[in-house]
Motif scaffolding. Sequence first.
Motif, PDB file in Angstrom:
ATOM      1  N   THR A 166       0.843  -1.198   0.000  1.00 47.72           N
ATOM      2  CA  THR A 166       0.000   0.000   0.000  1.00 47.72           C
ATOM      3  C   THR A 166       0.879   1.248   0.000  1.00 47.72           C
ATOM      4  O   THR A 166       2.018   1.232   0.458  1.00 47.72           O
ATOM      5  CB  THR A 166      -0.945   0.028   1.215  1.00 47.72           C
ATOM      6  N   GLY A 167       0.332   2.323  -0.538  1.00 46.05           N
ATOM      7  CA  GLY A 167       1.120   3.556  -0.642  1.00 46.05           C
ATOM      8  C   GLY A 167       2.350   3.361  -1.494  1.00 46.05           C
ATOM      9  O   GLY A 167       3.417   3.931  -1.222  1.00 46.05           O
ATOM     10  N   GLY A 218       2.980   4.151  -4.657  1.00 44.73           N
ATOM     11  CA  GLY A 218       3.193   5.001  -5.817  1.00 44.73           C
ATOM     12  C   GLY A 218       4.450   5.833  -5.751  1.00 44.73           C
ATOM     13  O   GLY A 218       4.968   6.282  -6.777  1.00 44.73           O
ATOM     14  N   ARG A 219       4.945   6.062  -4.531  1.00 46.35           N
ATOM     15  CA  ARG A 219       6.111   6.927  -4.353  1.00 46.35           C
ATOM     16  C   ARG A 219       6.930   6.432  -3.157  1.00 46.35           C
ATOM     17  O   ARG A 219       6.494   5.587  -2.394  1.00 46.35           O
ATOM     18  CB  ARG A 219       5.691   8.377  -4.102  1.00 46.35           C
ATOM     19  N   ARG A 240       7.057   2.612  -3.216  1.00 53.22           N
ATOM     20  CA  ARG A 240       7.531   2.349  -4.568  1.00 53.22           C
ATOM     21  C   ARG A 240       8.814   1.508  -4.526  1.00 53.22           C
ATOM     22  O   ARG A 240       8.961   0.543  -5.293  1.00 53.22           O
ATOM     23  CB  ARG A 240       7.804   3.663  -5.306  1.00 53.22           C
ATOM     24  N   ASN A 250      -0.706  -0.588  -4.660  1.00 49.78           N
ATOM     25  CA  ASN A 250      -1.823   0.258  -4.229  1.00 49.78           C
ATOM     26  C   ASN A 250      -1.356   1.680  -3.964  1.00 49.78           C
ATOM     27  O   ASN A 250      -0.340   1.894  -3.303  1.00 49.78           O
ATOM     28  CB  ASN A 250      -2.472  -0.294  -2.967  1.00 49.78           C
ATOM     29  N   ASP A 251      -2.107   2.654  -4.468  1.00 49.61           N
ATOM     30  CA  ASP A 251      -1.884   4.047  -4.105  1.00 49.61           C
ATOM     31  C   ASP A 251      -3.116   4.849  -4.516  1.00 49.61           C
ATOM     32  O   ASP A 251      -3.614   4.703  -5.635  1.00 49.61           O
ATOM     33  CB  ASP A 251      -0.638   4.621  -4.795  1.00 49.61           C
ATOM     34  N   ALA A 287       0.148   4.666  -8.848  1.00 51.04           N
ATOM     35  CA  ALA A 287       0.141   3.202  -8.758  1.00 51.04           C
ATOM     36  C   ALA A 287       0.308   2.579 -10.132  1.00 51.04           C
ATOM     37  O   ALA A 287       1.088   1.635 -10.316  1.00 51.04           O
ATOM     38  CB  ALA A 287      -1.155   2.719  -8.109  1.00 51.04           C
ATOM     39  N   ALA A 305       0.970   2.899   3.453  1.00 48.70           N
ATOM     40  CA  ALA A 305       0.327   4.149   3.057  1.00 48.70           C
ATOM     41  C   ALA A 305       0.242   5.142   4.217  1.00 48.70           C
ATOM     42  O   ALA A 305       0.034   4.754   5.370  1.00 48.70           O
ATOM     43  CB  ALA A 305      -1.078   3.873   2.518  1.00 48.70           C
TER      44      ALA A 305
END
Length: 302
Positions: free
Chosen positions: A13-14, A16-17, A21, A37-38, A53, A101
């Motif tokens: 989760t979280g 994306g960055r 990531r 997941n993002d 994501a 996240a």
Amino acid sequence: MTGICKGRVVIVTGAGRGLGRAHALAFAAEGARVVVNDLGVGLDGASGGESPAEQVAAEIRASGGEAVAHGGDIATSEGAASLVHAALETYGRLDTLVNNAGFLRDRMLVNLDEDDWDAVMRVHLKGHFLPLKHAAAHWRAEAKAGRAVAARVVNTSSGAGLLGSVGQGNYSAAKAGILGLTAVAAAEMGRYGVQVNAIAPAARTRMTERTFAETMAAPGAGAFDAMAPENVSPLVVWLGSAASEGVTGRVFETEAGRITVMEGWRPGPTADKGARWEPAEAGETVRKLLAAAEEPGAVYGT
């Protein structure tokens, strides 16, 4: 790469960055199929209007790995359930959940609005609980059906959760709560083949690069980048793999090239009168106990 996670299906989760990531890419490099997941929100949780994501999932696929994006809100029961469903529907299994996240809304306590308290609690603490709940329900069902489970959960706490951080009362409380959740989940889910651990990482992310700008600054060319988020991911990958068999209910501080096992709250100096104390007598005894006790670690920002 050793392929330590070959065949495993991993949710991050979280992802994306930042740390998420880095974890997603590291798992994919070790053979895992990854659900990225993002929600794509800004640093304070406001809508970001983009889908990081999908960008990370595409990066993994471009490198020859397998990944699917999930943009749901994992701090809702519906979003968390759909996240677990995405792994099962796409890959037919789920082996590892990495709860990562989060966002910040920093204020000194007297200036901290109730909405800012609730928002940070929601994304960090509820956003850990709900994916864990739905993943755990799946793994328990698998175990009760007689199918072998070697599941792993890696939760993300913080030094702020261990020691506190000035101006981050909401974040510190949420991250401390994650430690309690980790201990309970490890105790409850061990019988079903699920191991649950937590990390307290330090790395350069959107949440730290401004708050701790000097500490998080990148070094000059050729020097070891101690605060790169990729330094944290090897431990997370190992904890998320079958190779970590027998390691559960633990908390690890990790940054740069350092890994520390945190030992948490343990009984220190004790006095037992065997009867009720008088207030002044209790105070005198406490002062003697404190003189024999170790000093707590300093709160960040003091």
